[in-house]
Scaffold this motif. Structure first.
Motif: not given
Lengths: 218, 546
Positions: B507, B328-335
């Motif tokens: 993060v 989830h974190l990778w997906q959320d932060e990718w932006l």
């Protein structure tokens, strides 16, 4: 007295069975042979520095004591090479002081330096005492190298082409001087050389090629 | 005509490389030019600043202590590995690559994640390293500096007849360890001056690591300097000016201290040498044997912990289960992370290529002249405090009305990549036998063809290593990116520091992991390429400090 017994130099493609040998205190053995046959390798093995490219087995006895399993630092064998490797951060006197053995009368810095100075004096090299190796000529370096090696009071001396870097006039002079010093101190010595002119008349000679056996089938 | 053109291009080349080499000095000089009126009263205000004495002494102590401990440890490791020559030499260099590729920040935060009071090994405990403290800071610096010193020792050792000295030492009755310390160390120490100075200048002026794990009350001096320089409050700029001067004074004091240390160490060892003393290090010798494997293991653990945190695993509340892991974190932060990553990549590649190109130019010009200038002229970028230099560049950048885009940031990274590229490439460049080109000339090849087809070709494996190292150096740059980019050009490092100083461990782990992956990938790719290219293999990586 130095004895070498059952010495076998074994490589993948050849081997040399070195003859059993005994050297008395004032003996000089000169080993000759073509390049790459293992002359220097043999010297390094005698010193205790195991070669990596060949296997050498056998026994080395100094004054009837087996030193084969001892490390280089415990054998009391001196080594003089073409490059004498004087330590560049030490003066000539300090290079010799470093080599002096530990003893009650050589405990302080002053005593050791005085001893080093007197050793240089004996051979009229005292003027070099405070100088650093970089400022010495080739001949001076060779002589200081020998004095340093002798200061350590070795029981055997190994000489690996010690005069190869010297010019012809120096070569003869320093060669003569070196053998004289070794004889005076009665140290059995082994020298490896390419140049037959380096060999003094009184030396025993051994050509390693005479004991060479190829393992490859023709 | 051709001769005139050749002469002109040579003059232009010299002018260019001298401009680049002198950029650090210009930075320092411009940085010392106050942009508002300053007076002795401001200096008194600085000197009266609460906690300044402790801050200065802690900064000095951390710089000198970490540099010297790293040097002695590195020498101990080097002597141990070289004495066991089956695993020494090239093996040691290969082993060091992953240690070198991990940025300082990753090591600092990794230590916190593993060993702080709430870290993996001390969960809910009250022992362990402080989250922010001098000991954590110094330890992180030492872990990172040891591989740096090791690689310089390897490079220096290649030029010395170590085998002959050690053999003579042993033939004279000294054990191997004593021979290393009495005969080799004094000779190597003299050649480690620049490296020691670079390491202590780095520690004196590093800001990012300080922000992340350095002490708070008082903060180390570099952080205060940075704060005052960037502050808009009345009087802070004047404080910043005097603090900058004081930072240079600290550097001067550290130079004097390191010089005295060198003299004293050599004197003591020389005294022992003449006395024929034996050196017994006992358990310290064992430290030399276990340090590298232990560092390797530590770094693996760090990467593992960062990965687990970024995948949603919380050490304090979870029991380990693969089902707890998610992306989830990778997906959320990718932006948010995509642009800084892209910037870092672009800036890193450009700065690395520029650094290597101009290093080769500087080396070639010196070769043609037949005389090499002293190394410190080319290495000023890594010998002077970064904070003072970059301040001067920032002043010039504002004065020139330069925009805030990646180009200027590349330019600000350039003196550092140039310095490191020079360190890595000088040895291999000089070791190429000029006869190769002579033979090519006899076949009718022009000078340029000879250079390209022979010299550069032979130098290619070393160039690849230089690329990996300078790329890692650029990726790790924080102060030049922040001060010249003015926050408008973000890289993975500026973001990692911003997030790492906050409280979101997951993060922070993700950003630090990404920051570490870039140089690691560069090292792996260049190592792979290097193994497929023929060339002098000894000319692989020599020096890096990211």
């Amino acid at each position: 007295m130095l004895s070498i017994k059952n010495c076998l130099i074994d490589s993948e493609t050849w081997q040399i069975r070195f003859p059993d040998m005994q050297l008395d205190p004032d003996d000089l053995l000169v080993i000759i042979g073509p390049s790459g046959i293992g002359k220097s390798t043999l010297l390094h093995w005698l010193l205790g520095n195991q070669p990596k490219h060949v296997n050498i087995s056998g026994q080395v006895l100094i004054d009837d004591q087996d030193v084969s399993q001892l490390a280089v630092e415990n054998r009391h064998i001196g080594l003089l090479m073409q490059d004498v490797f004087l330590f560049p951060h030490l003066s000539v006197e300090d290079n010799i002081s470093f080599a002096l053995p530990k003893s009650p009368d050589l405990n302080s810095k002053k005593q050791r330096r005085t001893k080093a100075h007197s050793m240089l004096e004996q051979i009229n090299l005292e003027h070099l005492g405070k100088r650093y190796p970089q400022s010495l000529s080739g001949g001076e370096r060779s002589r200081v190298g020998l004095v340093r090696a002798l200061a350590n009071q070795p029981k055997v001396m190994l000489l690996d082409e010690p005069f190869a870097a010297l010019d012809p006039s120096n070569r003869e002079k320093i060669g003569k001087w070196t053998f004289q010093q070794l004889a005076q101190q009665a140290i059995p010595s082994i020298m490896v050389t390419h140049d037959l002119k380096d060999i003094p008349i009184f030396a025993k000679q051994l050509n390693l090629a005479d004991y060479y056996q190829s393992k490859e089938t023709p | 005509m051709a001769t005139t053109l050749r002469r002109l291009s040579r003059v232009l080349g010299w002018w260019l490389v001298m401009c680049i080499a002198s950029l650090p000095v210009w930075g320092i000089l411009f940085g010392l030019w106050p942009d508002e009126d300053t007076s002795i009263a401001d200096l008194s205000r600085l000197l009266a600043y609460q906690g300044l004495g402790l801050s200065l002494s802690q900064s000095m102590f951390s710089a000198l202590f970490s540099s010297l401990v790293s040097l002695y440890l590195a020498f101990l490791i080097y002597s141990q590995y070289q004495s066991h020559s089956k695993v020494g030499g090239p093996w040691l260099e290969k082993y060091l690559s992953p240690l070198l590729s991990l940025p300082h920040l990753a090591i600092a935060l990794g230590l916190v994640f593993l060993f702080s009071e709430s870290g993996v090994f001390f969960v809910n405990g009250d022992i362990g390293l402080p989250r922010k403290g001098l000991s954590t800071f110094i330890m992180a610096i030492i872990i990172k500096e040891v591989p740096f010193f090791l690689l310089i020792l390897i490079a220096v050792g290649r030029q010395l007849p170590l085998h002959g000295w050690l053999l003579q030492g042993r033939a004279l009755g000294y054990d191997i360890s004593t021979s290393w310390w009495l005969l080799v160390f004094p000779n190597m120490l003299k050649q480690m001056r620049l490296a020691l100075l670079a390491a202590s200048a780095y520690t004196l002026s590093v800001v990012d690591m300080n922000l992340l794990v350095g002490p708070n009350i008082p903060e180390l001096f570099a952080v205060s300097v940075y704060r005052w320089q960037g502050s808009f409050s009345e009087g802070d700029q004047a404080l910043g000016f005097w603090a900058n001067v004081l930072l240079l004074v600290l550097l001067a004091v550290s130079i004097i201290f390191l010089y005295c240390h060198e003299k004293l160490a050599i004197k003591v060892l020389q005294h022992w040498t003449v006395l024929g003393r034996r050196i017994r290090l006992g358990f310290v010798d064992t430290l030399g044997q276990v340090w590298l494997p232990a560092s390797g293991l530590l770094i693996l653990l760090m990467v593992l912990v960062f990965t687990l945190w970024s995948l949603g695993f919380n050490w304090r509340s979870d029991t380990f289960s693969l089902r707890n892991l998610n992306t989830h974190l990778w997906q959320d932060e990718w932006l948010f992370v995509a642009l800084p990553l892209q910037n870092a990549l672009l800036i890193g590649v450009s700065a690395a290529i520029l650094g290597i190109m101009f290093t080769l130019l500087a080396l070639e010009l010196q070769r043609q002249k037949g005389r090499y200038l002293p190394d410190y002229i080319w290495l000023l970028g890594i010998l002077l405090p970064q904070l003072s230099m970059v301040l001067g560049w920032q002043v010039s950048h504002i004065w020139l009305e330069g925009g805030y885009h990646s180009g200027w940031v590349v330019f600000a990274h350039f003196p550092f990549t140039f310095g490191y590229a020079y360190l890595v490439l000088k040895g291999p460049f000089q070791s190429i036998d000029a006869n190769y080109e002579l033979i090519a000339a006899s076949f009718g090849y022009s000078p340029w063809q000879r250079w390209w087809k022979i010299r550069f070709r032979l130098l290619f494996p070393a160039t690849l290593s230089a690329f990996a190292i300078t790329f890692a150096v650029s990726i790790a740059q924080y102060i030049p990116t922040l001060m010249i980019g003015a926050g408008r050009v973000t890289t993975i490092t500026t973001e990692a520091v911003a997030i790492g100083t906050g409280s979101q461990q997951d993060v922070a782990a993700l950003y630090i992991l990404l920051q570490s992956l870039l140089p690691l990938a560069a090292f792996l790719i260049t190592a792979l390429l290097s193994s497929r290219v023929a060339g002098p293999k000894h000319s692989t990586l020599e020096i890096s400090r990211c």
